[in-house]
Design an enzyme around this catalytic site. Structure first.
Site, PDB file in Angstrom:
ATOM      1  N   GLU A   1       0.918  -1.754   0.002  1.00 12.17           N
ATOM      2  CA  GLU A   1      -0.106   0.066   0.096  1.00 12.17           C
ATOM      3  C   GLU A   1       0.992   1.879  -0.116  1.00 12.17           C
ATOM      4  O   GLU A   1       0.904   2.474   1.101  1.00 12.17           O
ATOM      5  CB  GLU A   1      -0.900  -0.597   1.125  1.00 12.17           C
ATOM      6  CG  GLU A   1      -1.632  -0.992   1.572  1.00 12.17           C
ATOM      7  CD  GLU A   1      -2.750  -1.273   2.771  1.00 12.17           C
ATOM      8  OE1 GLU A   1      -2.308  -0.348   3.421  1.00 12.17           O
ATOM      9  OE2 GLU A   1      -3.359  -2.288   2.985  1.00 12.17           O
TER      10      GLU A   1
ATOM     11  N   GLY B   1       1.724   5.246  -0.432  1.00 13.91           N
ATOM     12  CA  GLY B   1       1.312   6.756  -0.817  1.00 13.91           C
ATOM     13  C   GLY B   1       2.965   6.945  -1.058  1.00 13.91           C
ATOM     14  O   GLY B   1       2.477   7.166  -2.459  1.00 13.91           O
TER      15      GLY B   1
ATOM     16  N   ARG C   1       3.344  19.740   6.377  1.00 13.73           N
ATOM     17  CA  ARG C   1       4.471  19.128   7.529  1.00 13.73           C
ATOM     18  C   ARG C   1       5.512  19.130   8.449  1.00 13.73           C
ATOM     19  O   ARG C   1       6.014  18.320   9.116  1.00 13.73           O
ATOM     20  CB  ARG C   1       4.905  18.061   6.158  1.00 13.73           C
ATOM     21  CG  ARG C   1       3.944  17.266   5.520  1.00 13.73           C
ATOM     22  CD  ARG C   1       4.626  15.988   4.358  1.00 13.73           C
ATOM     23  NE  ARG C   1       5.138  14.798   5.233  1.00 13.73           N
ATOM     24  CZ  ARG C   1       6.289  15.041   4.714  1.00 13.73           C
ATOM     25  NH1 ARG C   1       7.028  15.808   4.615  1.00 13.73           N
ATOM     26  NH2 ARG C   1       7.013  14.073   5.863  1.00 13.73           N
TER      27      ARG C   1
ATOM     28  N   TYR D   1       5.631  17.473  11.815  1.00 18.49           N
ATOM     29  CA  TYR D   1       6.462  16.656  11.807  1.00 18.49           C
ATOM     30  C   TYR D   1       7.550  17.015  11.582  1.00 18.49           C
ATOM     31  O   TYR D   1       8.739  16.303  12.375  1.00 18.49           O
ATOM     32  CB  TYR D   1       6.335  15.312  10.741  1.00 18.49           C
ATOM     33  CG  TYR D   1       4.429  15.535  10.502  1.00 18.49           C
ATOM     34  CD1 TYR D   1       4.023  14.322  11.794  1.00 18.49           C
ATOM     35  CD2 TYR D   1       4.979  14.557   9.177  1.00 18.49           C
ATOM     36  CE1 TYR D   1       3.203  13.690  11.031  1.00 18.49           C
ATOM     37  CE2 TYR D   1       3.681  14.061   8.669  1.00 18.49           C
ATOM     38  CZ  TYR D   1       2.261  13.979  10.006  1.00 18.49           C
ATOM     39  OH  TYR D   1       1.483  13.172   9.819  1.00 18.49           O
TER      40      TYR D   1
ATOM     41  N   CYS E   1      -1.770  33.278  10.649  1.00 18.68           N
ATOM     42  CA  CYS E   1      -2.043  33.319  12.096  1.00 18.68           C
ATOM     43  C   CYS E   1      -1.389  32.520  13.737  1.00 18.68           C
ATOM     44  O   CYS E   1      -2.069  32.904  14.499  1.00 18.68           O
ATOM     45  CB  CYS E   1      -2.670  34.377  12.600  1.00 18.68           C
ATOM     46  SG  CYS E   1      -2.979  35.273  13.960  1.00 18.68           S
TER      47      CYS E   1
ATOM     48  N   TYR F   1       1.467  13.614   1.608  1.00 18.35           N
ATOM     49  CA  TYR F   1       0.458  14.490   2.809  1.00 18.35           C
ATOM     50  C   TYR F   1       0.978  16.623   2.596  1.00 18.35           C
ATOM     51  O   TYR F   1       1.341  16.388   3.494  1.00 18.35           O
ATOM     52  CB  TYR F   1       1.450  13.975   4.021  1.00 18.35           C
ATOM     53  CG  TYR F   1       1.161  12.106   3.636  1.00 18.35           C
ATOM     54  CD1 TYR F   1       0.059  11.474   4.133  1.00 18.35           C
ATOM     55  CD2 TYR F   1       2.122  11.395   3.389  1.00 18.35           C
ATOM     56  CE1 TYR F   1       0.179  10.515   4.203  1.00 18.35           C
ATOM     57  CE2 TYR F   1       1.774   9.582   2.936  1.00 18.35           C
ATOM     58  CZ  TYR F   1       1.001   9.427   3.271  1.00 18.35           C
ATOM     59  OH  TYR F   1       0.758   8.278   4.195  1.00 18.35           O
TER      60      TYR F   1
HETATM   61  N1  PLP Z   1      -1.343   1.995   4.231  1.00 19.92           N
HETATM   62  C1  PLP Z   1      -1.957   2.381   5.732  1.00 19.92           C
HETATM   63  C2  PLP Z   1      -2.682   1.781   6.718  1.00 19.92           C
HETATM   64  C3  PLP Z   1      -1.821   3.140   6.231  1.00 19.92           C
HETATM   65  O1  PLP Z   1      -2.052   3.674   7.215  1.00 19.92           O
HETATM   66  C4  PLP Z   1      -0.418   3.799   5.102  1.00 19.92           C
HETATM   67  C5  PLP Z   1      -0.524   5.850   5.367  1.00 19.92           C
HETATM   68  O2  PLP Z   1      -0.245   6.081   7.374  1.00 19.92           O
HETATM   69  C6  PLP Z   1      -0.034   3.546   3.989  1.00 19.92           C
HETATM   70  C7  PLP Z   1      -0.722   2.074   3.815  1.00 19.92           C
HETATM   71  C8  PLP Z   1       0.598   4.390   3.076  1.00 19.92           C
HETATM   72  O3  PLP Z   1       1.605   4.884   3.780  1.00 19.92           O
HETATM   73  P1  PLP Z   1       3.025   5.310   3.028  1.00 19.92           P
HETATM   74  O4  PLP Z   1       2.372   6.669   2.384  1.00 19.92           O
HETATM   75  O5  PLP Z   1       4.058   5.958   4.069  1.00 19.92           O
HETATM   76  O6  PLP Z   1       3.347   4.693   2.041  1.00 19.92           O
END
Ligand code: PLP
Length: 706
Positions: free
Chosen positions: A282, A284, A321, A325, A353, A382
């Site tokens: 997964e 992102g 960000r 963070y 502000c 993000y």
């Molecule tokens: N999958 C799950 C369940 C997540 O919570 C996240 C991000 O928080 C991701 C995938 C994607 O993470 P990344 O963008 O670091 O690959």
């Protein structure tokens, strides 16, 4: 080594002294659509996806793009088209994923707090996998899936209690994090699911956190999960899928190393294959972070004894960000600095502000000037997806670049977007009284109007108010009521109501008056665009003078012959926002307008909407003398803007007069500008004339009883 941000492989390169995205100069886009803005490279997105797919090819994983990183519809569409699946966290992300074209059979749904409605939505769409995070969620799923055809597929999300050595706010797989199930709890649920009639356990899911740059946490976790899967198999729970989540880290700084995905792939391939598992991932950030940048402009420079600030037009609401963070984003000047450019240490701060509103702190950058553009690199993940409208700031536009082309993937918000989901009319609840209602009376070339700012939507029925206010004895007296309202397409919307309560599409003089009103009230600047029922009108205001750009005239019919009261009248029909029938005559003052005009206005040829009627006399020097009978007012008015335009254009076609045409009306002079083409069409049609502010007042609630 670091993912390239500015080397030969990167989509963001300096060419001829300017930063380019692929083959488009970034400053050109910024000049055209303004800043702040997000910009994405098509090529970078493709190459990230292909590289990931290629690296893990021996496992042919299902790559489910994690929409939370960036749910921009254009980017999602491209990834869906490439064959990616989607990892979603909410009903909203499911909606967007489906809209982008991700097939339900490639959608996985994680999240600790899925609501009943979200689960029902996902069940209706028959998505591939529910990554379940608690016993309660499983029970609810069990209840909701009763009566469905076939079994639904779940993976249990395990909290493996492994430290991914990333920022503490973005770890998700440690015991103290809210995510997932502990292994013994998961084991019990897997065993229980063996007897479920509605649910089948398909896999195991984990996600360690985000921005992970070392492979060890993955290896440890996959090892742990593999053992757990073997243990479950012995008890008759046979899982098919391992979903390893996302989290693949990139290098935000020159000196950092990204996650070594090649090494990760080579180490996990045998582990996964040995157990005959199918892999889901997964990613992102990995797919989109270096695909995008945010472009901002330096508004001001500020100097303190020990600090220098660059105050830019993007704030923490646009890119959170750094504040959230302490994240680092490289900052590049769009104008390439010379090698000899002196450096300076600055804080790059936004307009929000909050003292925490910064994009960079104590950053050494080549010296830059007010007005220069800066690129905040690696902002594709993000970035926009975490942006907000804090301080009622407008969400920035998003642009996709492909080769030499760019498209506006999302337009910049306009002010009316800020309130589109809010209740703006409070008078029904008596929270804000509608009366006394402020109004302004303006006149343009003898047409007089009552103008009311109705952006709060206090007036629901403009027609009935016009009938009460326009009569000269019992109301204020005017040729029409103009309401200024919110528009999603332009700076504002003009609505115009005739004294008989009907709503007109457009009125040239009314348009000039409302533009002056909007300017006087500070709603627009000297140039603006506003919406009417007849289209968008552009406008320039200079003192009392207002010049408006008219929509292209339509439905021209020259030399139309009408029989009225036994006589034949020849004239020309043209719609200049509203319909006009123009008759040329040698003595306009002598025309029996009162007797003649109503019959033409109601002539069967113009039914059902009827027409306005203009009598026109050509004078020397491109000058016309015009009298107009106006539909809705149902009498001769002192002037009519659309009538002046219709007279000038038909005068051009039939009498050879040329732009600019001075149109003399009883109420004053108007100037009509235009460009004519050989096919009798017109463009660049403008109407210019004076407007006058007559008085301001307040409408009392007793008007309701008139
Ligand atoms: N999958 C799950 C369940 C997540 O919570 C996240 C991000 O928080 C991701 C995938 C994607 O993470 P990344 O963008 O670091 O690959």
């Amino acid at each position: 080594m670091r993912e390239p941000s500015l080397n030969e492989e990167s989509s963001f390169q300096y060419k001829k002294g300017k930063l380019f995205c692929e083959d488009v100069s970034i400053s050109q886009i910024a000049d055209e659509i303004g800043t702040p803005l997000y910009l994405y490279s098509h090529r970078a997105l493709l190459s990230n996806y292909e590289r990931l797919k290629g690296t893990f090819r021996r496992l042919s994983p299902l790559i489910c793009y994690s929409l939370k990183a960036n749910a921009n519809l254009t980017l999602c569409r491209i990834l869906a088209h490439l064959g990616a699946g989607a990892d979603i966290l909410s009903g909203g992300e499911l909606y967007k994923a489906l809209l982008a074209g991700f097939p339900p059979k490639r959608i996985v749904f994680a999240g600790v707090g899925k609501t009943r409605q979200e689960l029902e939505f996902a069940l209706r769409k028959d998505i591939f996998m529910f990554n379940v995070e608690s016993q309660g969620e499983l029970e609810l799923l069990e209840e909701l899936s009763r009566g469905l055809d076939g079994k639904i597929r779940v993976s249990l999300r395990i909290n493996p209690d492994i430290d991914p050595k990333t920022h503490p706010y973005i770890t998700t797989g440690m015991r103290e994090n809210k995510f997932g199930l502990e292994m013994d709890e998961a084991e019990k649920l897997y065993l229980k699911l063996k007897d479920s009639r509605n649910i089948v356990s398909k896999g195991i899911h984990f996600h360690l956190g985000s921005q992970i740059t070392r492979i060890e946490p993955y290896l440890r976790c996959i090892e742990k999960m593999s053992k757990f899967i073997s243990h479950l198999r012995k008890q008759g729970v046979d899982l098919e899928y391992m979903d390893m989540g996302g989290g693949f880290g990139i290098a935000y700084r020159q000196k950092e190393s990204p996650l070594d995905i090649e090494e990760l792939a080579s180490q996990i391939t045998p582990l996964i294959q040995e157990r005959g598992l199918k892999l889901i991932m997964e990613p992102g950030r990995y797919l989109v972070a270096n695909t995008g940048i945010m472009v901002t402009q330096i508004l001001y420079r500020k100097r303190r004894k020990e600090k220098k600030f660059l105050i830019v037009d993007a704030g923490m609401n646009d890119l959170i960000r750094p504040v959230l963070y302490g994240a680092y984003h490289e900052i590049k000047k769009i104008q390439q600095p010379k090698k000899t450019s002196p450096m300076e240490v600055v804080d790059v701060v936004g307009p929000v502000c909050e003292s925490t509103d910064f994009l960079a702190k104590d950053r050494s950058l080549p010296q830059s000037r007010q007005g220069e553009y800066l690129a905040i690199m690696d902002a594709g993940a993000y970035g926009f997806s975490m942006a907000s409208s804090y301080n009622a700031r407008l969400l920035p536009p998003e642009v996709l670049v492909k080769g030499e082309k760019w498209i506006l993937s999302r337009r910049r918000e306009v002010y009316s977007d800020l309130t589109k989901t809010e209740a703006t009319s409070l008078e029904e609840e008596n929270l804000i009284p509608s009366y006394p209602l402020p109004f302004v009376k303006l006149q343009g070339s003898g047409n007089d109007f009552i103008v009311v700012d109705n952006r709060a939507n206090l007036i629901k029925d403009g027609g009935s108010l016009a009938m009460k206010l326009c009569p000269r004895k019992t109301g204020i007296g005017a040729d029409g009521l103009l309401l200024l309202e919110e528009s999603p397409r332009a700076d504002f919307k003009m609505r115009i109501f005739n004294p008989d309560g009907s709503e007109a599409e457009m009125c040239g003089n009314g348009a000039r008056c409302i533009a002056r009103f909007a300017y006087l009230k500070g709603i627009v600047g000297r140039r603006c665009r506003f919406e009417t029922l007849a289209g968008i009108i552009s406008c320039q205001i200079q003192g009392k003078k207002v010049k408006i750009g008219m929509e292209k005239p339509q439905d021209l019919r020259l030399n139309l012959r009408l029989s009225v009261k036994g006589e034949i009248y020849e004239g020309h029909y043209l719609n200049t926002g509203v319909p006009h029938f123009v008759l040329f005559t040698s003595r306009v003052d002598q025309v029996p307008l009162k007797e003649l005009a109503p019959s033409i206005r109601n002539h069967p040829k113009f039914r059902p909407q009827g027409t306005n009627v203009d009598f026109v006399q050509v004078e020397k020097g491109n000058t016309l003398k015009v009298r107009t009978y106006e539909r809705g007012v149902e009498e001769e008015t002192l002037a009519c803007g659309t009538g002046a335009v219709a007279s000038a254009l038909t005068g051009n076609l039939t009498c050879g007069i040329s732009s600019p045409v001075r149109v003399k009306m009883k109420g004053g002079d108007l100037l009509v500008y235009f460009e004519g083409a050989k096919d009798n069409s017109f463009s660049e049609v403008f109407l210019e004339g004076e407007t006058r502010l007559i008085f301001e007042g307040k409408i009392s609630e007793e008007v309701e009883n008139v």
